[in-house]
Design an enzyme around this catalytic site. Structure first.
Site, mmCIF file in Angstrom:
data_model
loop_
_atom_site.group_PDB
_atom_site.id
_atom_site.type_symbol
_atom_site.label_atom_id
_atom_site.label_comp_id
_atom_site.label_asym_id
_atom_site.label_seq_id
_atom_site.Cartn_x
_atom_site.Cartn_y
_atom_site.Cartn_z
ATOM 1 N N SER A 59 -18.892 0.655 41.243
ATOM 2 C CA SER A 59 -19.844 1.570 40.623
ATOM 3 C C SER A 59 -19.622 1.575 39.114
ATOM 4 O O SER A 59 -18.536 1.937 38.638
ATOM 5 C CB SER A 59 -19.657 2.995 41.153
ATOM 6 O OG SER A 59 -20.341 3.893 40.294
ATOM 7 N N HIS A 75 -23.113 -1.549 41.865
ATOM 8 C CA HIS A 75 -23.654 -0.260 42.302
ATOM 9 C C HIS A 75 -23.990 0.599 41.077
ATOM 10 O O HIS A 75 -23.141 0.826 40.219
ATOM 11 C CB HIS A 75 -22.610 0.430 43.175
ATOM 12 C CG HIS A 75 -23.056 1.710 43.818
ATOM 13 N ND1 HIS A 75 -23.779 1.740 44.996
ATOM 14 C CD2 HIS A 75 -22.866 3.000 43.457
ATOM 15 C CE1 HIS A 75 -24.002 3.002 45.340
ATOM 16 N NE2 HIS A 75 -23.461 3.793 44.419
ATOM 17 N N ASP A 78 -25.424 4.220 39.811
ATOM 18 C CA ASP A 78 -25.604 5.611 40.230
ATOM 19 C C ASP A 78 -26.575 6.338 39.316
ATOM 20 O O ASP A 78 -26.262 6.631 38.157
ATOM 21 C CB ASP A 78 -24.250 6.331 40.209
ATOM 22 C CG ASP A 78 -23.382 5.923 41.388
ATOM 23 O OD1 ASP A 78 -23.875 5.996 42.527
ATOM 24 O OD2 ASP A 78 -22.227 5.519 41.166
ATOM 25 N N MET A 101 -28.525 9.671 38.467
ATOM 26 C CA MET A 101 -28.404 11.119 38.681
ATOM 27 C C MET A 101 -29.361 11.863 37.765
ATOM 28 O O MET A 101 -29.561 11.462 36.613
ATOM 29 C CB MET A 101 -26.971 11.564 38.379
ATOM 30 C CG MET A 101 -25.923 10.805 39.183
ATOM 31 S SD MET A 101 -24.297 11.470 38.892
ATOM 32 C CE MET A 101 -23.300 10.322 39.867
ATOM 33 N N HIS A 148 -28.492 3.529 43.578
ATOM 34 C CA HIS A 148 -28.309 4.743 44.378
ATOM 35 C C HIS A 148 -28.952 5.914 43.647
ATOM 36 O O HIS A 148 -28.439 6.362 42.624
ATOM 37 C CB HIS A 148 -26.795 4.948 44.565
ATOM 38 C CG HIS A 148 -26.414 6.192 45.287
ATOM 39 N ND1 HIS A 148 -25.122 6.664 45.291
ATOM 40 C CD2 HIS A 148 -27.138 7.078 46.039
ATOM 41 C CE1 HIS A 148 -25.067 7.772 46.015
ATOM 42 N NE2 HIS A 148 -26.270 8.051 46.469
ATOM 43 N N MET A 153 -29.729 9.582 43.120
ATOM 44 C CA MET A 153 -29.356 10.973 43.430
ATOM 45 C C MET A 153 -30.316 11.845 42.648
ATOM 46 O O MET A 153 -29.954 12.505 41.659
ATOM 47 C CB MET A 153 -27.884 11.207 43.043
ATOM 48 C CG MET A 153 -26.934 10.526 44.028
ATOM 49 S SD MET A 153 -25.295 10.267 43.349
ATOM 50 C CE MET A 153 -25.559 8.685 42.535
ATOM 51 N N MET A 201 -21.903 9.158 52.252
ATOM 52 C CA MET A 201 -21.148 9.714 51.120
ATOM 53 C C MET A 201 -19.832 10.292 51.634
ATOM 54 O O MET A 201 -19.821 11.099 52.569
ATOM 55 C CB MET A 201 -21.941 10.827 50.424
ATOM 56 C CG MET A 201 -23.239 10.393 49.758
ATOM 57 S SD MET A 201 -23.083 9.083 48.531
ATOM 58 C CE MET A 201 -21.923 9.799 47.358
ATOM 59 N N ASP A 234 -19.512 5.498 50.077
ATOM 60 C CA ASP A 234 -19.545 5.791 48.633
ATOM 61 C C ASP A 234 -18.747 7.054 48.335
ATOM 62 O O ASP A 234 -19.131 8.151 48.741
ATOM 63 C CB ASP A 234 -21.005 5.963 48.194
ATOM 64 C CG ASP A 234 -21.142 6.005 46.681
ATOM 65 O OD1 ASP A 234 -20.119 5.915 45.977
ATOM 66 O OD2 ASP A 234 -22.296 6.133 46.220
HETATM 67 C C1 DX5 Z 1 -20.767 9.638 43.359
HETATM 68 C C2 DX5 Z 1 -21.295 8.242 43.175
HETATM 69 C C3 DX5 Z 1 -20.283 7.184 43.456
HETATM 70 C C4 DX5 Z 1 -19.084 7.235 42.565
HETATM 71 C C5 DX5 Z 1 -17.942 6.528 43.197
HETATM 72 O O1 DX5 Z 1 -21.775 10.548 43.143
HETATM 73 O O2 DX5 Z 1 -22.396 8.013 44.023
HETATM 74 O O3 DX5 Z 1 -20.855 5.895 43.466
HETATM 75 O O4 DX5 Z 1 -19.311 6.727 41.317
HETATM 76 O O5 DX5 Z 1 -16.833 6.696 42.369
HETATM 77 P P1 DX5 Z 1 -15.354 6.741 42.930
HETATM 78 O O6 DX5 Z 1 -15.115 5.433 43.611
HETATM 79 O O7 DX5 Z 1 -14.536 6.942 41.707
HETATM 80 O O8 DX5 Z 1 -15.281 7.897 43.902
HETATM 81 ZN ZN ZN Z 2 -23.174 5.889 44.407
#
Ligand code: DX5
Ligand code: ZN
Length: 229
Positions: free
Chosen positions: A12, A37, A39, A41, A70, A72, A141, A176
Site C-alpha cells: 500500500s 495498492h 488507498d 479516502m 481501494h 474508502m 479488512m 488489508d
Molecule cells: C487502511 C488501508 C490499508 C493500509 C494498510 O485503511 O486500506 O491499505 O494502508 O496499511 P498497514 O499494512 O500498515 O496496516
Molecule cells: Zn487498502
C-alpha cells in the site's frame, strides 16, 4: 490479468514517501511487488483524506503490474468512471458504502475494470454472499479502515467462511490491514491469496535503500506461502 490463487503481495503506497510516488512505485515493483495498492479516502466514509482521480492517474504510468484501487468513499457510483479513466485495473468499493453494492459492482465491470467488494471488520461474510457472481475480489479488512500502521484484527473465521462461499468462482480474497510476517500465515491458511501490506513493506527502506523493501516483501510472502492451504 489471469486468475490464480498464488500469494500476491500488494504494497500500500499509503506508507510510501508522499513526495516521491513515482520512484516509490518503481522501487517496490523492482523489489518483487505483485500489485500496487492505492488507498482512496474521502474524509467522510473514513476519517482521513488521500488521493483523488488526478493523483491516481499520475501513478498509472509508473505501475507496470496491477493497479489495485481501494475506495474508502461514499457515494461510489458517481466516481467509477473517473477511476476507470485514471487507469485502475481493479476498483474495490465497500459494501457498507451504500445500499446498492450490486449495482456498483455491475457499473465497475461495465467501465472495464475488475470489481472488488470490501468488508469492514464488523461486517459478516454473508453481507457479500449474493454479490459473489459480480465480484472479482473480496477484500477483508483486518483493521478499521482509515490509517496505515494499525494492529491486525483476527478475521480468520470470516476468511474461511468466504473461501467456502466462493467455491470454484475466480474471486480473489484480499486481506488489508496489519499484515506482516506474523499475521500473514493466519490469513493465508484460511484461504486468502492477496496480501496488502503498507508499513510491513515500507518500514526501514527508501528509494535510495530499496533492497529493504525486497527483504520485507519476501518475508511476508514466504511466511504466507508456507501456510497456504
Ligand atoms: C487502511 C488501508 C490499508 C493500509 C494498510 O485503511 O486500506 O491499505 O494502508 O496499511 P498497514 O499494512 O500498515 O496496516
Ligand atoms: Zn487498502
Amino acid at each position: 490479468m489471469s486468475f490464480d490463487r498464488s500469494i500476491k503481495i500488494a504494497p500500500s503506497i499509503l506508507s510510501a514517501d508522499f513526495a516521491n510516488f513515482g520512484q516509490e512505485i518503481q522501487a517496490i515493483e523492482a523489489q518483487g511487488a505483485d500489485w500496487v495498492h492505492v488507498d482512496v479516502m474521502d474524509g467522510h466514509f473514513v476519517p482521513n483524506l488521500t488521493f483523488g482521480p488526478p493523483a491516481v492517474k499520475a501513478f498509472r504510468p509508473h505501475v507496470k503490474t496491477v493497479m489495485d484501487v481501494h475506495l474508502m468513499i461514499t457515494p461510489v457510483d458517481p466516481y467509477i468512471q473517473a477511476y476507470a479513466d485514471a487507469g485502475a485495473d481493479i476498483l474495490t468499493a465497500h459494501v457498507e458504502a451504500g445500499p446498492h453494492s450490486h449495482r456498483t459492482l455491475q457499473a465497475i465491470r461495465a467501465a472495464g475494470m475488475k470489481a472488488g467488494i470490501a468488508l469492514n471488520p464488523g461486517t459478516p461474510a454473508e453481507a457479500v454472499e449474493h454479490l459473489l457472481d459480480l465480484a472479482d475480489l473480496v477484500c477483508v479488512m483486518t483493521v478499521n479502515p482509515g490509517f496505515g500502521g494499525q494492529k491486525f484484527i483476527d478475521m480468520t473465521s470470516k476468511v474461511q467462511r468466504l473461501r467456502q462461499m466462493i467455491g470454484d468462482r475466480a474471486v480473489h480474497i484480499e486481506i488489508d490491514g496489519g499484515v506482516d510476517p506474523k499475521t500473514a500465515p493466519l490469513v493465508a491458511a484460511a484461504g486468502a491469496d492477496v496480501l496488502v501490506a503498507g508499513s510491513a513493506v515500507f518500514k526501514g527502506g527508501s528509494v535510495s535503500n530499496p533492497s529493504v523493501y525486497g527483504d520485507n516483501i519476501r518475508a511476508v510472502r514466504s511466511a504466507a506461502e508456507a501456510a497456504q492451504s
